[in-house]
Design an enzyme around this catalytic site. Structure first.
Site, PDB file in Angstrom:
ATOM      1  N   CYS A 136       0.833  -1.209   0.000  1.00 23.94           N
ATOM      2  CA  CYS A 136       0.000   0.000   0.000  1.00 23.94           C
ATOM      3  C   CYS A 136       0.863   1.253   0.000  1.00 23.94           C
ATOM      4  O   CYS A 136       1.344   1.677   1.056  1.00 23.94           O
ATOM      5  CB  CYS A 136      -0.922  -0.026   1.224  1.00 23.94           C
ATOM      6  SG  CYS A 136      -1.924   1.454   1.405  1.00 23.94           S
ATOM      7  N   CYS A 139      -0.405   4.221   2.014  1.00 22.63           N
ATOM      8  CA  CYS A 139      -0.147   4.076   3.460  1.00 22.63           C
ATOM      9  C   CYS A 139       1.321   4.337   3.789  1.00 22.63           C
ATOM     10  O   CYS A 139       1.626   4.983   4.791  1.00 22.63           O
ATOM     11  CB  CYS A 139      -0.473   2.654   3.928  1.00 22.63           C
ATOM     12  SG  CYS A 139      -2.027   2.005   3.315  1.00 22.63           S
ATOM     13  N   ASP A 140       2.236   3.839   2.996  1.00 25.37           N
ATOM     14  CA  ASP A 140       3.634   3.749   3.444  1.00 25.37           C
ATOM     15  C   ASP A 140       4.638   4.556   2.624  1.00 25.37           C
ATOM     16  O   ASP A 140       5.832   4.565   2.956  1.00 25.37           O
ATOM     17  CB  ASP A 140       4.071   2.264   3.445  1.00 25.37           C
ATOM     18  CG  ASP A 140       3.295   1.454   4.477  1.00 25.37           C
ATOM     19  OD1 ASP A 140       2.814   2.070   5.450  1.00 25.37           O
ATOM     20  OD2 ASP A 140       3.150   0.239   4.308  1.00 25.37           O
TER      21      ASP A 140
HETATM   22  C1  FAD Z   1       1.156  -3.752   4.975  1.00 23.60           C
HETATM   23  C2  FAD Z   1      -0.089  -2.891   5.007  1.00 23.60           C
HETATM   24  C3  FAD Z   1      -0.010  -1.602   5.514  1.00 23.60           C
HETATM   25  C4  FAD Z   1      -1.140  -0.797   5.559  1.00 23.60           C
HETATM   26  N1  FAD Z   1      -1.021   0.449   6.101  1.00 23.60           N
HETATM   27  C5  FAD Z   1      -2.107   1.236   6.166  1.00 23.60           C
HETATM   28  C6  FAD Z   1      -2.019   2.565   6.712  1.00 23.60           C
HETATM   29  O1  FAD Z   1      -0.942   3.009   7.147  1.00 23.60           O
HETATM   30  N2  FAD Z   1      -3.152   3.314   6.711  1.00 23.60           N
HETATM   31  C7  FAD Z   1      -4.343   2.876   6.213  1.00 23.60           C
HETATM   32  O2  FAD Z   1      -5.329   3.603   6.261  1.00 23.60           O
HETATM   33  N3  FAD Z   1      -4.460   1.635   5.684  1.00 23.60           N
HETATM   34  C8  FAD Z   1      -3.377   0.810   5.644  1.00 23.60           C
HETATM   35  N4  FAD Z   1      -3.489  -0.424   5.069  1.00 23.60           N
HETATM   36  C9  FAD Z   1      -4.773  -0.837   4.499  1.00 23.60           C
HETATM   37  C10 FAD Z   1      -5.724  -1.295   5.629  1.00 23.60           C
HETATM   38  O3  FAD Z   1      -5.055  -2.254   6.417  1.00 23.60           O
HETATM   39  C11 FAD Z   1      -6.998  -1.877   5.053  1.00 23.60           C
HETATM   40  O4  FAD Z   1      -7.630  -0.921   4.230  1.00 23.60           O
HETATM   41  C12 FAD Z   1      -7.953  -2.268   6.173  1.00 23.60           C
HETATM   42  O5  FAD Z   1      -7.335  -3.175   7.055  1.00 23.60           O
HETATM   43  C13 FAD Z   1      -9.224  -2.907   5.626  1.00 23.60           C
HETATM   44  O6  FAD Z   1      -9.992  -3.290   6.706  1.00 23.60           O
HETATM   45  P1  FAD Z   1     -11.110  -4.420   6.565  1.00 23.60           P
HETATM   46  O7  FAD Z   1     -11.694  -4.540   7.935  1.00 23.60           O
HETATM   47  O8  FAD Z   1     -11.991  -4.112   5.435  1.00 23.60           O
HETATM   48  O9  FAD Z   1     -10.338  -5.749   6.161  1.00 23.60           O
HETATM   49  P2  FAD Z   1      -9.122  -6.532   6.807  1.00 23.60           P
HETATM   50  O10 FAD Z   1      -8.255  -5.666   7.635  1.00 23.60           O
HETATM   51  O11 FAD Z   1      -8.510  -7.271   5.674  1.00 23.60           O
HETATM   52  O12 FAD Z   1      -9.816  -7.579   7.783  1.00 23.60           O
HETATM   53  C14 FAD Z   1     -10.505  -8.695   7.278  1.00 23.60           C
HETATM   54  C15 FAD Z   1     -10.952  -9.555   8.438  1.00 23.60           C
HETATM   55  O13 FAD Z   1     -11.818 -10.573   7.939  1.00 23.60           O
HETATM   56  C16 FAD Z   1     -11.473 -11.825   8.496  1.00 23.60           C
HETATM   57  N5  FAD Z   1     -11.934 -12.864   7.578  1.00 23.60           N
HETATM   58  C17 FAD Z   1     -11.457 -13.168   6.334  1.00 23.60           C
HETATM   59  N6  FAD Z   1     -12.171 -14.189   5.812  1.00 23.60           N
HETATM   60  C18 FAD Z   1     -13.127 -14.513   6.730  1.00 23.60           C
HETATM   61  C19 FAD Z   1     -14.193 -15.484   6.775  1.00 23.60           C
HETATM   62  N7  FAD Z   1     -14.401 -16.339   5.761  1.00 23.60           N
HETATM   63  N8  FAD Z   1     -14.965 -15.526   7.883  1.00 23.60           N
HETATM   64  C20 FAD Z   1     -14.774 -14.656   8.925  1.00 23.60           C
HETATM   65  N9  FAD Z   1     -13.795 -13.729   8.928  1.00 23.60           N
HETATM   66  C21 FAD Z   1     -12.983 -13.661   7.859  1.00 23.60           C
HETATM   67  C22 FAD Z   1      -9.973 -11.746   8.693  1.00 23.60           C
HETATM   68  O14 FAD Z   1      -9.543 -12.691   9.668  1.00 23.60           O
HETATM   69  C23 FAD Z   1      -9.832 -10.290   9.164  1.00 23.60           C
HETATM   70  O15 FAD Z   1     -10.080 -10.233  10.549  1.00 23.60           O
HETATM   71  C24 FAD Z   1      -2.366  -1.271   5.041  1.00 23.60           C
HETATM   72  C25 FAD Z   1      -2.470  -2.561   4.529  1.00 23.60           C
HETATM   73  C26 FAD Z   1      -1.351  -3.374   4.515  1.00 23.60           C
HETATM   74  C27 FAD Z   1      -1.460  -4.777   3.972  1.00 23.60           C
END
Ligand code: FAD
Length: 333
Positions: A136, A139-140
């Site tokens: 990302c 983000c970084d």
């Molecule tokens: C290395 C990295 C750095 C980042 N840095 C930043 C930053 O500095 N600032 C920023 O704003 N964003 C950052 N992001 C992006 C940010 O992390 C994501 O936009 C955010 O986490 C999305 O949140 P989410 O809850 O939609 O999904 P996710 O964080 O992907 O969470 C998904 C959840 O669903 C669960 N899950 C998956 N499949 C199933 C299933 N079948 N049943 C039940 N549960 C399930 C997983 O276990 C997890 O808990 C970064 C991403 C990465 C990879």
């Protein structure tokens, strides 16, 4: 089968799921959060989050989600370490089969299961993800002021990542396994025209060097004029091997939404597997809502995911209230 029928199950414990849990728990819906295989979600893969509102000094990704979890639990959200393996959503209450072998019934469901960035399979990536290796740039990128960095990929998102990085890094090298970009004409033109961005064609990344403490310090690339050089490299055939010193590597080879369990259900997915939302967070199946990266291919930020999580909880609450389901009166499917 668990005897109770839940009002609301939230699949996912990333920022979207946690934000939904805070809102739903404060509305006395007693949501059950299924945490999946990655409790806390993608943010647990990163060290510093500098763009989440309210933390002027930045906050650790793990700490941010841990605080969110405590906040939701304080209002009565329940948590269970389990993923949904299969979902039966034709009739209500919905039935969910979990990775633990249990089955649950629920009147409504928020899908906040995120999207996993594709990794390329280079040696060292497990150790360095979040420590100089990222998926990302938004983000970084700011951590790479004055660095030389690599972007792996050849589509629109790789061009976008390269352009974002070029604002901070000294040089950005796009590593692409073919001799032609997959990116749209306009994005490719913008990246090619930028002085700080160069391209290595027919080249793939095979190894990252560095430590979690020092971050990424170097990478090994392989090149072959026919493209896809990794195959030749792994087969022990002749390829050019290049060791480069870099301070950061960004993967931009696509995301896979975690929606396998929705494939055979009335919840419509787009061609890449993101949940299609109809109005705000509602999906094509009444009573199923979606939030975060699983329904958002564009922004993919913690704060936007948290925002849609809040919306999904409010939408679910209104939907349940309209059907008088909340209050334990069963509604027809
Ligand atoms: C290395 C990295 C750095 C980042 N840095 C930043 C930053 O500095 N600032 C920023 O704003 N964003 C950052 N992001 C992006 C940010 O992390 C994501 O936009 C955010 O986490 C999305 O949140 P989410 O809850 O939609 O999904 P996710 O964080 O992907 O969470 C998904 C959840 O669903 C669960 N899950 C998956 N499949 C199933 C299933 N079948 N049943 C039940 N549960 C399930 C997983 O276990 C997890 O808990 C970064 C991403 C990465 C990879």
């Amino acid at each position: 089968m668990d005897g109770d029928i839940h009002d609301l199950v939230i699949a996912g414990s990333g920022v979207a799921g946690l934000s939904a849990a805070v809102y739903a728990a404060r509305s006395d819906l007693e949501p059950l959060v299924l945490e999946g295989d990655e409790p806390g979600g993608q943010l647990t893969l990163t060290t510093d989050v500098e763009n989440y509102l309210g933390f002027p000094e930045g906050v650790g990704g793990f700490e941010l989600v841990q605080r969110g979890r405590e906040q939701a639990a304080r209002f009565g959200a329940e948590f269970q370490i389990a993923a949904i393996d299969a979902a039966s959503l034709d009739d209500r209450p919905f039935e969910l089969s979990l990775s633990t072998g249990e089955r649950l019934r629920t009147r409504s469901l928020i899908v906040a299961t995120g999207a996993s960035a594709r990794w390329v399979g280079a040696d060292g990536e497990e150790q360095l993800m979040g420590n100089g290796l990222s998926t990302c740039a938004t983000c970084d990128a700011a951590f790479h002021r004055g660095n030389d960095v690599l972007v792996v990929g050849g589509g629109d998102s790789a061009m976008e990542e390269a352009l974002v990085l070029a604002k901070f890094a000294d040089s950005v090298t796009v590593v692409h396994r073919r001799a032609e970009l997959r990116a749209s004409e306009i994005m490719a033109r913008r990246a090619r025209a930028h002085d700080a961005i160069e391209f290595r064609w027919n080249t793939e990344l095979v190894e990252l060097r560095g430590t979690p403490e020092d971050g990424v310090t170097g990478a090994t690339l392989v090149a072959h004029p026919d493209g896809y050089p990794r195959e030749n490299y792994e087969a022990g055939e002749d390829v050019e091997v290049l060791d480069v010193e870099v301070g950061g590597v960004f993967y931009a080879v696509g995301h896979v939404p975690n929606t396998t369990f929705l494939r055979e259900t009335p919840v419509e997915l787009d061609e890449d597997g993101h949940v299609r939302t109809v109005v705000t967070t509602t999906t094509t199946r009444e009573g199923v809502f979606a939030a975060g990266d699983v329904m958002d291919r564009r922004y993919r930020q913690a704060i936007t995911a948290a925002g849609t999580g809040a919306r999904a909880a409010l939408d679910a609450e209104e939907w349940l209230a309209e059907r008088e389901v909340h209050g334990r009166i069963e509604a027809p499917a």
